[in-house]
Design a protein around this motif. Structure first.
Motif, PDB file in Angstrom:
ATOM      1  N   ARG A 207       0.579  -1.323   0.038  1.00 56.01           N
ATOM      2  CA  ARG A 207       0.065   0.071   0.043  1.00 56.01           C
ATOM      3  C   ARG A 207       0.810   1.212   0.057  1.00 56.01           C
ATOM      4  NH1 ARG A 207      -5.309  -0.885   3.697  1.00 56.01           N
ATOM      5  NH2 ARG A 207      -6.195  -2.427   2.538  1.00 56.01           N
ATOM      6  N   VAL A 208       1.882   1.327   0.902  1.00 58.90           N
ATOM      7  CA  VAL A 208       2.822   2.398   0.603  1.00 58.90           C
ATOM      8  C   VAL A 208       3.443   2.468  -0.407  1.00 58.90           C
ATOM      9  CG1 VAL A 208       4.754   3.413   1.895  1.00 58.90           C
ATOM     10  CG2 VAL A 208       2.896   2.480   3.331  1.00 58.90           C
ATOM     11  N   GLN A 209       3.941   1.470  -1.027  1.00 62.60           N
ATOM     12  CA  GLN A 209       4.519   1.448  -2.161  1.00 62.60           C
ATOM     13  C   GLN A 209       3.601   2.042  -3.246  1.00 62.60           C
ATOM     14  OE1 GLN A 209       7.955   0.829  -3.423  1.00 62.60           O
ATOM     15  NE2 GLN A 209       8.247   0.735  -1.002  1.00 62.60           N
ATOM     16  N   GLU A 210       2.592   1.803  -3.257  1.00 64.61           N
ATOM     17  CA  GLU A 210       1.461   2.216  -4.277  1.00 64.61           C
ATOM     18  C   GLU A 210       1.360   3.788  -4.229  1.00 64.61           C
ATOM     19  OE1 GLU A 210      -1.982   0.021  -3.822  1.00 64.61           O
ATOM     20  OE2 GLU A 210      -1.095  -1.891  -4.594  1.00 64.61           O
ATOM     21  N   ALA A 211       1.429   4.189  -2.908  1.00 67.17           N
ATOM     22  CA  ALA A 211       1.339   5.736  -2.985  1.00 67.17           C
ATOM     23  C   ALA A 211       2.591   6.548  -3.292  1.00 67.17           C
ATOM     24  CB  ALA A 211       1.310   5.865  -1.161  1.00 67.17           C
ATOM     25  N   LEU A 212       3.754   5.618  -3.124  1.00 67.01           N
ATOM     26  CA  LEU A 212       4.976   6.143  -3.585  1.00 67.01           C
ATOM     27  C   LEU A 212       5.144   6.234  -4.919  1.00 67.01           C
ATOM     28  CD1 LEU A 212       7.578   4.781  -1.198  1.00 67.01           C
ATOM     29  CD2 LEU A 212       7.161   7.217  -1.474  1.00 67.01           C
ATOM     30  N   ALA A 213       4.579   5.235  -5.837  1.00 66.02           N
ATOM     31  CA  ALA A 213       4.522   5.163  -7.208  1.00 66.02           C
ATOM     32  C   ALA A 213       3.456   6.178  -7.707  1.00 66.02           C
ATOM     33  CB  ALA A 213       4.202   3.921  -7.606  1.00 66.02           C
ATOM     34  N   PHE A 214       2.626   6.484  -7.003  1.00 70.48           N
ATOM     35  CA  PHE A 214       1.427   7.494  -7.402  1.00 70.48           C
ATOM     36  C   PHE A 214       2.313   8.797  -7.405  1.00 70.48           C
ATOM     37  CE2 PHE A 214      -1.132  10.897  -6.094  1.00 70.48           C
ATOM     38  CZ  PHE A 214      -2.095  10.772  -7.159  1.00 70.48           C
ATOM     39  N   ALA A 215       2.767   9.113  -6.191  1.00 65.25           N
ATOM     40  CA  ALA A 215       3.750  10.414  -5.990  1.00 65.25           C
ATOM     41  C   ALA A 215       4.783  10.263  -7.299  1.00 65.25           C
ATOM     42  CB  ALA A 215       4.270  10.507  -4.987  1.00 65.25           C
ATOM     43  N   ARG A 216       5.509   9.432  -7.552  1.00 62.39           N
ATOM     44  CA  ARG A 216       6.595   9.518  -8.509  1.00 62.39           C
ATOM     45  C   ARG A 216       6.128   9.793  -9.904  1.00 62.39           C
ATOM     46  NH1 ARG A 216      11.721   5.685  -8.905  1.00 62.39           N
ATOM     47  NH2 ARG A 216      12.975   7.023 -10.510  1.00 62.39           N
ATOM     48  N   GLY A 220       4.735  16.548 -10.923  1.00 62.43           N
ATOM     49  CA  GLY A 220       4.542  17.890 -11.628  1.00 62.43           C
ATOM     50  C   GLY A 220       3.281  18.531 -10.868  1.00 62.43           C
ATOM     51  N   SER A 221       2.533  17.587 -10.273  1.00 61.36           N
ATOM     52  CA  SER A 221       1.380  18.118  -9.902  1.00 61.36           C
ATOM     53  C   SER A 221       1.261  18.452  -8.250  1.00 61.36           C
ATOM     54  CB  SER A 221       0.099  17.094 -10.206  1.00 61.36           C
ATOM     55  OG  SER A 221       0.205  16.815 -11.680  1.00 61.36           O
ATOM     56  N   THR A 222       0.162  19.331  -7.976  1.00 61.49           N
ATOM     57  CA  THR A 222       0.242  19.456  -6.584  1.00 61.49           C
ATOM     58  C   THR A 222      -0.361  18.000  -5.925  1.00 61.49           C
ATOM     59  OG1 THR A 222      -0.386  21.812  -6.597  1.00 61.49           O
ATOM     60  CG2 THR A 222      -0.732  20.614  -4.594  1.00 61.49           C
ATOM     61  N   ILE A 223       0.463  17.559  -4.761  1.00 67.80           N
ATOM     62  CA  ILE A 223      -0.026  16.234  -4.254  1.00 67.80           C
ATOM     63  C   ILE A 223      -0.172  16.517  -2.760  1.00 67.80           C
ATOM     64  CG2 ILE A 223       0.828  13.841  -3.967  1.00 67.80           C
ATOM     65  CD1 ILE A 223       2.416  14.142  -6.310  1.00 67.80           C
ATOM     66  N   ASN A 224      -1.305  15.898  -2.407  1.00 67.39           N
ATOM     67  CA  ASN A 224      -1.636  16.133  -0.882  1.00 67.39           C
ATOM     68  C   ASN A 224      -1.396  14.764  -0.043  1.00 67.39           C
ATOM     69  OD1 ASN A 224      -3.976  15.289  -1.266  1.00 67.39           O
ATOM     70  ND2 ASN A 224      -4.601  17.469  -1.787  1.00 67.39           N
ATOM     71  N   ALA A 229      -2.865   8.856   0.313  1.00 67.92           N
ATOM     72  CA  ALA A 229      -3.935   8.132   1.236  1.00 67.92           C
ATOM     73  C   ALA A 229      -4.687   7.202   0.346  1.00 67.92           C
ATOM     74  CB  ALA A 229      -4.590   8.900   2.362  1.00 67.92           C
ATOM     75  N   GLN A 230      -5.424   7.870  -0.505  1.00 67.98           N
ATOM     76  CA  GLN A 230      -6.284   7.371  -1.327  1.00 67.98           C
ATOM     77  C   GLN A 230      -5.731   6.330  -2.372  1.00 67.98           C
ATOM     78  OE1 GLN A 230      -8.352   9.981  -4.148  1.00 67.98           O
ATOM     79  NE2 GLN A 230      -9.812   8.615  -4.654  1.00 67.98           N
ATOM     80  N   ALA A 231      -4.362   6.542  -2.843  1.00 73.55           N
ATOM     81  CA  ALA A 231      -3.486   5.500  -3.632  1.00 73.55           C
ATOM     82  C   ALA A 231      -3.564   4.205  -2.915  1.00 73.55           C
ATOM     83  CB  ALA A 231      -2.418   6.299  -4.122  1.00 73.55           C
ATOM     84  N   ALA A 232      -3.260   4.685  -1.341  1.00 75.81           N
ATOM     85  CA  ALA A 232      -2.863   3.538  -0.648  1.00 75.81           C
ATOM     86  C   ALA A 232      -4.069   2.640   0.196  1.00 75.81           C
ATOM     87  CB  ALA A 232      -1.938   3.968   0.538  1.00 75.81           C
ATOM     88  N   LYS A 233      -5.204   3.431  -0.446  1.00 71.37           N
ATOM     89  CA  LYS A 233      -6.477   2.850   0.169  1.00 71.37           C
ATOM     90  C   LYS A 233      -6.591   2.718   1.528  1.00 71.37           C
ATOM     91  CE  LYS A 233      -7.480   0.045  -3.706  1.00 71.37           C
ATOM     92  NZ  LYS A 233      -6.153   0.648  -4.684  1.00 71.37           N
ATOM     93  N   LEU A 234      -6.181   4.057   2.245  1.00 71.00           N
ATOM     94  CA  LEU A 234      -6.039   4.191   3.782  1.00 71.00           C
ATOM     95  C   LEU A 234      -6.473   5.499   3.921  1.00 71.00           C
ATOM     96  CD1 LEU A 234      -2.471   2.895   4.647  1.00 71.00           C
ATOM     97  CD2 LEU A 234      -4.702   1.654   4.995  1.00 71.00           C
TER      98      LEU A 234
END
Length: 315
Positions: A207-216, A220-224, A229-234
């Motif tokens: 789940r955390v790896q999925e969040a990191l992959a989303f961030a990477r 170029g976008s604003t990420i909060n 958390a949504q990417a990690a399903k938490l």
């Protein structure tokens, strides 16, 4: 036009470094015509055994002309007169001379790297610097190009270097097709560090790896935190707690590290202005990026660009 590639192996050569040859094979398949003709070379010719026992058949050193000559890595480094003479002669005649991992030692022994900026696998950096002080070593690169000299960290970085050669020869579209056929997510740029932020942020949960992959993928976008958390399903609160437990960092700090890593590659490549790079990597303005670089490296982006000897461009 078919380009001839000579790939030098020696007893105990590393199979992983040898995998770079597959890139040129895949380029032939992607182009649907023979773009590369590959010859495996060794000092005496005949069968040569790899580090894990796989044997390849090689041709002996000769006066044959090659477009590109690559020296593989691994094995016992034996600087024989025959190897030295062949590389000294052929290395100066080819259009492009490459090496992976410990292959750089052979090029340096032949006097081909004096005054050149090169890289090698981090594990061998101290030995290389001690033995060949005339070369300018930067061990914090996946691969590095200085004129006709191409050197890589070896292991999987040899694949990235070979893909960059294909891109130089045949264009980015075909190189992307080759990467796709090899089931690679992308071709890593040479300026990437041998130690990546994604690796340093390795976590226990997918789940955390999925969040990191989303961030990477969205630097170029604003990420909060809510998006991560949504990417990690938490839930945001649960995600922040789990993220800190697994990585030792807050989500904001990890995101800054990913932005810095991406920006540093672009800065060293020198194709875009500092201002544009700040926008592309999500810093939004160059002052915010400058402060982040000083925290991370103790120097601003402009100094890193000057050290890479690449002029700042205006976009």
């Amino acid at each position: 036009m078919t380009r001839s590639i000579g790939y030098v192996v020696f007893p105990g050569f590393g199979v992983m470094a040898f995998s770079a040859v597959s890139v040129f094979e895949a380029a032939n398949a992607a182009a649907e015509t023979a773009q590369y003709d590959i010859t495996l070379l060794s000092e005496t010719g005949g069968p040569v055994r790899s580090s894990i026992g796989v044997v390849v058949e090689t041709q002996p050193f000769s006066n044959d002309a090659f477009d590109t000559l690559i020296v593989g890595g691994g094995g016992t480094m034996s600087f024989t007169p025959g190897m030295r003479a062949f590389l000294g002669s052929a290395g100066r005649a080819v259009r492009r001379l490459g090496a992976t991992c410990t292959g750089q030692f052979f090029l340096a022994d032949a006097g081909l790297l004096d005054g050149r900026r090169v890289t090698t696998h981090w594990h061998y950096a101290d030995d290389f610097r001690r033995q060949f002080p005339k070369a300018i070593l930067d061990e914090n690169r996946l691969f590095l190009v200085d004129g006709p000299i191409w050197t890589s960290a070896g292991m999987t970085a040899g694949i990235d270097q070979a893909l960059a050669m294909v891109e130089e020869d045949l264009g980015s579209d075909l190189a992307r097709r080759v990467a796709k056929n090899l089931v690679l997510p992308y071709r890593r740029a040479g300026g990437l560090s041998q130690s990546s932020a994604m690796l340093e942020l390795e976590s226990k949960s997918s789940r955390v790896q999925e969040a990191l992959a989303f961030a990477r993928g969205n630097l170029g976008s604003t990420i909060n935190v809510e998006q991560l958390a949504q990417a990690a399903k938490l839930s945001p609160r649960q995600f922040t707690r789990v993220f800190r437990q697994e990585t030792g960092r807050s989500p904001a700090k990890a995101l800054e590290e990913l932005r810095i890593e991406a920006a540093r590659v672009l800065i060293r490549e020198g194709r875009h202005s500092i201002e544009l790079i700040a926008r592309q990597t999500g810093f939004n303005d160059r002052e915010r990026m400058r402060r982040a670089f000083i925290r991370a490296f103790g120097e601003p982006p402009q100094q890193i660009r000057r050290a890479a000897r690449t002029p700042e461009l205006v976009d």
